[in-house]
Design a protein around this motif. Structure first.
Motif, PDB file in Angstrom:
ATOM      1  N   GLY A  56       4.789   6.844   6.453  1.00 50.84           N
ATOM      2  CA  GLY A  56       3.437   7.004   7.598  1.00 50.84           C
ATOM      3  C   GLY A  56       2.337   7.561   6.998  1.00 50.84           C
ATOM      4  O   GLY A  56       1.089   7.802   8.505  1.00 50.84           O
ATOM      5  N   ALA A  57       1.470   7.478   6.269  1.00 53.16           N
ATOM      6  CA  ALA A  57       0.841   8.499   6.077  1.00 53.16           C
ATOM      7  C   ALA A  57      -0.706   7.276   6.291  1.00 53.16           C
ATOM      8  O   ALA A  57      -1.718   7.439   6.013  1.00 53.16           O
ATOM      9  N   PHE A  58       0.010   5.462   6.005  1.00 55.26           N
ATOM     10  CA  PHE A  58      -1.478   4.199   5.838  1.00 55.26           C
ATOM     11  C   PHE A  58      -0.297   3.416   6.149  1.00 55.26           C
ATOM     12  O   PHE A  58       0.373   2.711   5.471  1.00 55.26           O
TER      13      PHE A  58
ATOM     14  N   SER B 191       4.600   0.293   5.968  1.00 54.83           N
ATOM     15  CA  SER B 191       3.352   1.872   5.985  1.00 54.83           C
ATOM     16  C   SER B 191       3.757   2.412   4.511  1.00 54.83           C
ATOM     17  O   SER B 191       4.862   2.197   3.438  1.00 54.83           O
ATOM     18  N   LEU B 192       2.709   2.630   3.769  1.00 59.13           N
ATOM     19  CA  LEU B 192       2.553   3.879   2.469  1.00 59.13           C
ATOM     20  C   LEU B 192       2.241   5.064   2.458  1.00 59.13           C
ATOM     21  O   LEU B 192       1.477   5.761   3.177  1.00 59.13           O
ATOM     22  N   PRO B 193       2.593   6.090   1.361  1.00 67.35           N
ATOM     23  CA  PRO B 193       3.194   7.434   1.485  1.00 67.35           C
ATOM     24  C   PRO B 193       1.977   7.943   0.939  1.00 67.35           C
ATOM     25  O   PRO B 193       1.627   7.960   0.381  1.00 67.35           O
ATOM     26  N   PHE B 194       2.400   9.217   1.098  1.00 68.58           N
ATOM     27  CA  PHE B 194       1.944  10.802   0.798  1.00 68.58           C
ATOM     28  C   PHE B 194       2.685  10.719  -0.704  1.00 68.58           C
ATOM     29  O   PHE B 194       3.924  11.216  -0.342  1.00 68.58           O
ATOM     30  N   VAL B 195       1.910  11.310  -1.871  1.00 70.35           N
ATOM     31  CA  VAL B 195       3.014  10.962  -3.150  1.00 70.35           C
ATOM     32  C   VAL B 195       2.155  12.559  -3.780  1.00 70.35           C
ATOM     33  O   VAL B 195       2.128  12.494  -4.546  1.00 70.35           O
TER      34      VAL B 195
ATOM     35  N   LEU C  67      -7.543   1.341  -0.510  1.00 69.36           N
ATOM     36  CA  LEU C  67      -6.697   2.817  -0.792  1.00 69.36           C
ATOM     37  C   LEU C  67      -6.507   2.721  -1.665  1.00 69.36           C
ATOM     38  O   LEU C  67      -6.230   4.255  -2.263  1.00 69.36           O
ATOM     39  N   ASP C  68      -6.192   2.234  -3.120  1.00 68.34           N
ATOM     40  CA  ASP C  68      -5.500   2.327  -3.733  1.00 68.34           C
ATOM     41  C   ASP C  68      -5.983   3.369  -5.643  1.00 68.34           C
ATOM     42  O   ASP C  68      -4.982   3.852  -5.752  1.00 68.34           O
TER      43      ASP C  68
ATOM     44  N   TYR D 294      -4.429   5.736   9.757  1.00 67.56           N
ATOM     45  CA  TYR D 294      -4.715   6.534   8.598  1.00 67.56           C
ATOM     46  C   TYR D 294      -4.339   7.850   8.600  1.00 67.56           C
ATOM     47  O   TYR D 294      -4.256   8.685   9.704  1.00 67.56           O
ATOM     48  N   GLY D 295      -3.164   8.450   7.697  1.00 70.01           N
ATOM     49  CA  GLY D 295      -3.653   9.912   7.921  1.00 70.01           C
ATOM     50  C   GLY D 295      -1.701  10.203   9.300  1.00 70.01           C
ATOM     51  O   GLY D 295      -1.703  11.340   9.229  1.00 70.01           O
ATOM     52  N   ALA D 296      -1.413   9.479  10.312  1.00 70.64           N
ATOM     53  CA  ALA D 296      -0.515   9.618  10.958  1.00 70.64           C
ATOM     54  C   ALA D 296       0.436  10.887  10.677  1.00 70.64           C
ATOM     55  O   ALA D 296       0.480  11.610  11.164  1.00 70.64           O
ATOM     56  N   GLY D 297       0.684  10.514   9.621  1.00 68.46           N
ATOM     57  CA  GLY D 297       2.434  11.963   9.541  1.00 68.46           C
ATOM     58  C   GLY D 297       3.784  10.892   9.759  1.00 68.46           C
ATOM     59  O   GLY D 297       3.276   9.902  10.792  1.00 68.46           O
TER      60      GLY D 297
END
Length: 549
Positions: free
Chosen positions: A360-362, A175-179, A378-379, A116-119
């Motif tokens: 790289g957020a999740f 991975s899922l993103p920061f939007v 998460l959703d 989580y939150g890696a970026g």
């Protein structure tokens, strides 16, 4: 929330770092067989709880720690356990050590269920592709459905490029993103600002819209004593190594970035273009005539800001103008945002715009006992309501509801909060502080100091209005956020470093006059000899694949 905005910007700057460092396969990593089939039943009657009554689930999370609080002690996460019915445990090495710790966890297969939150700097694109191919990271594309992830699915429906930009060349999403979708999320990097006091003193009614008009204004800044102290100490335009000015003034020449750029499906390398040469000649003219700070390549940002606080700068870049001038937010409303320019090279104004996504957020590892429950967990954060919850936490900690004199419920800081340091307190209750967190980001209502004290949003309202008027119409994504294959990455890796080093060195020499423009053809041939043709062709192939996805 200024610290949060700074994170958004820094993300905006890193988005186009598409030259990836390949990840090795050393260590004792086991070949994974994919995620375990989950026997955990989900609640089907609404958002919460995530799991059905009587079910139990615990998920372990690895994330960078920001040092303000242990995650197990954060009220937002504690409350979310109650909401979701899912226990969560945390491994949070300091952010400075996180990449090393994450690499060790992959190497030893000592992984948590969730990263989580890696970026993308820590969980790189190459790592996603490598560990995804091995089954160590779970492919998520089949789980992104309106039934399981309604909020994220809505974002994908609204912006198809979002899904394309998180899909690897093998067709999977790891991975899922920061939007970010807030009022300044279009910023590619920090803006440029005019000194409004100088404009007033010179009775400037309209900002320059062409490079010639900017030149004329900078001459006035130099010659007409706009700071009114009777001394010739004005510096019309200042920067640190051209890191802010470059992007904004290149736009006047039709260039969005110094490097790989896409226009109408065609990929090019801008530092060998005639447009870039025109930009350098323009900057050389400014430098030679004392319109560009002579210390542009030698000063630090602190030194630049010191000049601003002495009211010596007419045009400069910074996140907000008052960071340089030392003025108040209210005074900074008089410092206009730079108006994108046109020139003989570009009849339409253009600037680089952010694609408004960070990867790289999740990510979910093969250790995870329930992919479905993890994604439902998460959703929520990909909704406006979820962003508000993640940013400000549950009621009673950072804020509480109170009624104002009109009987309306408003959010007010609790008596637990030091009103002189609200951000550090916020960072102690939620993970959404300084990290690339997996969520939607929108402009949220401010928390008030008292129910009847209207929060002063005039500065940010003005910044957003300036952004909407000047930046949004001219903003174009220079090159989409995409993945390179391992083979493509191997082709461009060394060339990218060599090209960046050489072009940065030569840019400074051309602008300061150390190197004559008679040497331009030699400069271009040197770059061609460094393999730029294959470099561009590699990115063209990657772009074509992305565009056809």
């Amino acid at each position: 929330m200024k610290s949060r905005n700074k994170v958004l910007l820094s993300i905006g700057i890193a988005l186009f770092s598409t030259v990836l460092v390949a990840c090795g396969n050393g260590g004792s990593k086991a070949q994974a067989d994919g995620p375990k089939e989950s026997s955990v039943k989900l609640n089907t009657e609404g958002q919460f709880p995530v799991i059905a009554e009587g079910e139990e689930l615990s998920l372990s999370i690895m994330a960078p720690g920001m040092g303000l609080a242990e995650w197990k002690d954060m009220p937002t996460l504690q409350d979310y356990i109650e909401k979701t019915g899912i226990e969560t445990t945390y491994i949070t090495p300091p952010s400075a050590d996180f990449q090393t710790k994450l690499n060790l966890a992959f190497a030893s297969d000592d992984l948590t269920d969730i990263i989580y939150g890696a970026g993308s700097n820590s969980l790189t694109s190459a790592m996603e592709i490598d560990y995804g191919a091995q089954g160590i990271l779970v492919a998520l594309e089949d789980y992104i459905t309106p039934e399981l992830m309604p909020n994220f699915s809505k974002l994908v429906e609204d912006d198809p490029n979002l899904l394309k930009s998180i899909t690897t060349p093998d067709g999977h999403i790891y991975s899922l993103p920061f939007v970010p979708r807030n009022g300044t999320s279009i910023w590619y990097q920090q803006p440029m600002w005019y000194n409004g006091e100088w404009l007033d003193n010179l009775d400037v009614k309209e900002l320059p819209k062409t490079t010639d008009e900017l030149y004329d204004l900078l001459v006035r800044f130099r010659d007409e004593d706009p700071n009114g102290n009777g001394q010739k100490d004005e510096i019309p335009l200042s920067d640190v190594e051209m890191n802010g000015t470059r992007l904004w003034l290149m736009g006047a020449f039709g260039i969005k970035v110094k490097g790989i750029q896409e226009d109408d499906g065609n990929v090019s390398y801008t530092p060998i273009s005639e447009e870039y040469k025109g930009f350098l000649q323009y900057m050389n003219k400014l430098y030679t005539e004392g319109l560009l700070d002579k210390e542009v390549y030698s000063q630090s940002n602190d030194q630049k800001q010191s000049k601003g606080q002495k009211n010596q700068l007419g045009l400069f870049n910074d996140y907000y103008s008052f960071f340089t001038t030392g003025r108040s937010e209210k005074e900074a409303i008089n410092d206009p945002l730079f108006q994108p320019l046109t020139s003989e090279f570009s009849p339409e104004a253009v600037i680089a715009g952010s694609p408004r996504i960070s990867r790289g957020a999740f990510a979910i590892t093969h250790k995870n006992p329930s992919v479905e429950a993890s994604l439902r967990w998460l959703d929520f954060f990909y909704s406006v309501e979820g962003d508000l919850y993640l940013e400000q936490g549950p009621e009673g900690v950072l804020w509480e509801n109170q009624k104002n004199k009109d009987g309306e419920e408003v959010r007010v800081y609790t008596d637990k909060v030091d009103l002189n340091d609200t951000e550090n307190f916020r960072g102690s209750i939620t993970p959404a502080y300084g990290l690339t967190t997996p969520n939607l980001v929108v402009d949220l209502p401010q928390i008030r100091k008292s129910a009847d004290e209207e929060p002063d949003t005039s500065f940010m309202d003005w910044v957003i209005a300036e952004t909407e008027e000047k930046m949004v119409p001219a903003a174009e994504v220079p090159f989409p956020l995409l993945y390179l294959t391992k083979e493509e990455n191997d082709k461009v890796g060394t060339s990218a470093t060599d090209l960046a080093t050489y072009t940065e060195e030569m840019e400074a020499k051309f602008i300061t006059g150390i190197t004559s423009f008679d040497e331009w053809d030699k400069y271009v041939k040197t770059i061609e000899s460094m393999g730029v043709e294959e470099y561009v062709a590699t990115y063209q192939a990657a772009y074509d694949r992305w565009a056809s996805n």
